[in-house]
Design a protein around this motif. Structure first.
Motif, mmCIF file in Angstrom:
data_model
loop_
_atom_site.group_PDB
_atom_site.id
_atom_site.type_symbol
_atom_site.label_atom_id
_atom_site.label_comp_id
_atom_site.label_asym_id
_atom_site.label_seq_id
_atom_site.Cartn_x
_atom_site.Cartn_y
_atom_site.Cartn_z
ATOM 1 N N LYS A 144 2.054 4.350 -8.123
ATOM 2 C CA LYS A 144 1.101 3.696 -7.543
ATOM 3 C C LYS A 144 -0.234 4.670 -7.166
ATOM 4 C CE LYS A 144 1.405 0.126 -5.293
ATOM 5 N NZ LYS A 144 1.830 -1.102 -4.204
ATOM 6 N N GLY A 184 -3.815 4.350 -8.781
ATOM 7 C CA GLY A 184 -4.491 3.903 -8.065
ATOM 8 C C GLY A 184 -5.883 4.828 -7.952
ATOM 9 N N HIS A 185 -5.257 5.888 -8.066
ATOM 10 C CA HIS A 185 -6.638 6.835 -7.959
ATOM 11 C C HIS A 185 -7.548 7.103 -9.469
ATOM 12 C CE1 HIS A 185 -8.533 10.615 -6.449
ATOM 13 N NE2 HIS A 185 -8.459 11.302 -7.686
ATOM 14 N N ARG A 239 -9.767 4.400 -8.928
ATOM 15 C CA ARG A 239 -10.891 4.894 -8.150
ATOM 16 C C ARG A 239 -11.835 5.619 -8.933
ATOM 17 N NH1 ARG A 239 -7.042 4.737 -4.268
ATOM 18 N NH2 ARG A 239 -6.316 6.929 -4.373
ATOM 19 N N ASP A 254 0.872 -1.124 -0.005
ATOM 20 C CA ASP A 254 0.192 -0.044 -0.037
ATOM 21 C C ASP A 254 0.926 1.128 -0.079
ATOM 22 O OD1 ASP A 254 -1.942 1.880 0.254
ATOM 23 O OD2 ASP A 254 -2.432 1.365 2.283
#
Length: 585
Positions: A106, A110-111, A114, A7
């Motif tokens: 990342k 990742g955003h 989303r 993460d």
């Protein structure tokens, strides 16, 4: 370095400076080690002239060979140790930069995930590409200041302390020099941030336009608009080049001052020391040490200028990343559970009603009208659409995505083996995959690839034809086996023979499940349960293909025109579709 599956953490999006500081705090021990190694390395560079001065004063001048050997040996040992420190500093700072690089990638990816379908509507493609290509690298490079930057400050203070033992006057000059350099370079740093930010903005716009040109070149060529768009692109690229020259001009001044000002400033220190030696206030050894200190000081003072230059560019890049990260996904206020059983989908705006377990076709003169219905039924656009009497926007989005799949005819294809491309995260055996391949009439595609399902496919399927890409997308959608499949023009790029095979097999592959396709192909329309004919985005008539042909002149003109185009063009090769881009190209 950050693990590929670790993460990355929650970034600080209060601003560019805060984001850079967050990257430092995410790897505190490595950052501290870089600062410590950089400081020790730089300080030991300053120790070299001190040891040399001792060797001159206590060994050469007095003729003490033992003292000369001692100080010379220490000089060699310190130099060797410092070389090792330099290697470790470089390795540590490389890890710091790579961690910042991968962590930012990342966070951005990742955003983007989303944001999902909201991304292209909220952020330009050129903006995302510019961040991925340039800004991420600039952010990671700016963290170089952790090692050499901190080391430069420590070395500057240490050298100033060593000079204090030689001459207070020289020390004062050294300490006042850096603020003077900051006053001269500071305005250029602010100007660089402004010009760099403007350049990045224009670069993002131009990158997006390149993508638009590449994607629609054949359409533009068919409409005779290629020259017009090319002229506009040429004007924009010229303006971007001029802006790049302005950035380069400021950068060149920054780099020139980074070398020139420290050299000029330290030349003054050297001149003063030579004068003092001539007057007898400095020994020969002290004069040698001052020369060494001056040579060492050129590096940290130059680092101060480079530090500001790198940080200025890094902050500009970080602000762009932060601006992307501040884009919020579309709100999901769903509080009602999805229907427990397959239920009716209804779009009141168009009047489209989709009963469960049926194969429905939407036919309209404009692809945009039918695609808009699919977007509303798939909850990719705000609407009052309902599912089993419950508004779609009141159902939690994960529940909608788990059961309703929108398969766009231009959906992205990622690079990798065909098996993974169509299977995604699902665990499918060869039998299940080949069943979907057969339903999409793609057996010849698999047989034609060198390693079958294990053959590599390029990003966006560039090593496949247009019809092959479309069938791969259909295989992926069928293999997912959603409760509701909404497919936009799933056969528009197929030849008549392949299209007929897909139309015949689609019913069996989706038997018992709800399927909606948008198409004007008679071969597909004749195989569905119900055809809904749309005019200006609203249902004008519904029924079987044959009944609409007999009773609806508008529908008949739309569908038979397709058939006439097919006959006039002759058999289509796989990949030569009927959509606007293919016809006009």
């Amino acid at each position: 370095m950050i693990d590929a599956y670790e993460d990355p953490g929650t970034p600080d999006c209060r601003g560019g400076w805060w984001y850079l500081w967050w990257l430092v705090l995410r790897q505190p021990w490595r950052s501290a080690a870089g600062a410590l190694l950089g400081s020790a390395w730089m300080v030991l560079l300053a120790a070299t002239p001190y040891l040399m001065a001792r060797a001159v004063d206590e060994g050469l001048e007095t003729g003490d060979m033992g003292a000369l050997a001692l100080w010379t040996g220490l000089l060699v040992a310190v130099g060797t140790f410092n070389a090792w420190l330099g290697v470790m500093r470089h390795r540590t700072m490389t890890r710091v930069r790579m961690d910042a690089n991968f962590r930012t990638v990342k966070v951005v990816v990742g955003h983007a995930v989303r944001l999902g379908a909201a991304l292209p509507r909220r952020v330009g493609a050129g903006e995302v590409v510019t961040i991925g290509v340039g800004d991420v690298q600039q952010i990671s490079s700016s963290l170089t200041v952790i090692g050499p930057g901190v080391g430069a400050v420590v070395a500057y203070l240490v050298v100033a302390g060593l000079l204090l033992s030689v001459s207070t006057q020289l020390t004062v000059v050294v300490l006042l020099g850096v603020p003077l350099v900051a006053v001269l370079v500071g305005p250029l740093m602010l100007r660089l941030q402004g010009t760099e930010a403007e350049y990045r903005e224009r670069q993002g716009v131009l990158t997006a336009r390149i993508g638009d040109l590449a994607g629609g070149l054949r359409v533009l060529n068919g409409l005779g608009g290629k020259g017009l768009v090319a002229d506009a692109f040429r004007r924009d690229s010229t303006r971007l080049r001029e802006q790049g020259y302005r950035v380069g001009a400021v950068t060149s001044w920054m780099q020139a001052l980074g070398v020139g000002l420290p050299t000029l400033y330290l030349a003054v220190v050297t001149w003063m020391a030579a004068r003092m030696a001539a007057q007898g206030t400095l020994t020969v050894g002290e004069l040698v040490s001052v020369y060494g200190y001056v040579a060492v000081l050129v590096r940290p003072v130059a680092y101060f200028v480079d530090w500001g230059y790198q940080l200025g560019r890094g902050v500009v890049a970080a602000r762009r990343v932060v601006r992307l990260l501040r884009v919020e996904p579309e709100p999901d206020g769903g509080v009602c559970d999805a229907p427990a059983e397959p239920s009716v989908l209804y779009d009141p705006e168009s009047g489209v009603r989709v009963p469960p377990g049926r194969l429905i076709a939407l036919a309209g003169a404009r692809l945009a009208d039918t695609a808009a219905v699919v977007d509303r039924l798939g909850r990719y656009a705000p609407s009052e659409a309902t599912w089993g009497g419950v508004r779609l926007d009141e159902v939690p989005l994960p529940q909608v995505r788990a059961r309703i799949l929108v398969a766009d005819h231009e959906a992205d294809l990622f690079a990798g083996p065909l098996r993974e491309l169509v299977g995604g995260r699902g665990d499918f055996d060869d039998g299940e995959i080949m069943a979907a391949v057969r339903a999409a009439a793609a057996e010849d595609l698999v047989r034609g690839l060198p390693d079958g399902l294990d053959s590599d496919v390029d990003a966006q399927g560039r090593n496949l034809s247009g019809g092959q890409r479309q069938r791969v997308r259909l295989v992926r959608a069928l293999l997912a086996a959603p409760e509701v499949l909404l497919a936009v023009e799933p056969t528009s790029a197929l030849d008549a023979h392949t299209e007929a095979a897909v139309a015949a097999r689609l019913r069996d592959a989706r038997r018992g499940r709800t399927t909606v396709v948008t198409t004007t192909s008679p071969l597909v329309l004749d195989r569905v349960d119900t055809v809904l004919y749309l005019v200006d985005g609203k249902v004008a008539a519904g029924g079987s293909h044959q009944r609409l042909l007999a009773q609806e002149p508008g529908y008949r003109a739309l569908v038979t025109r397709d058939a006439d185009i097919e006959e006039a063009a002759g058999p289509r090769e796989d990949g030569a579709g009927r959509d606007a881009e293919e016809v006009l190209g």
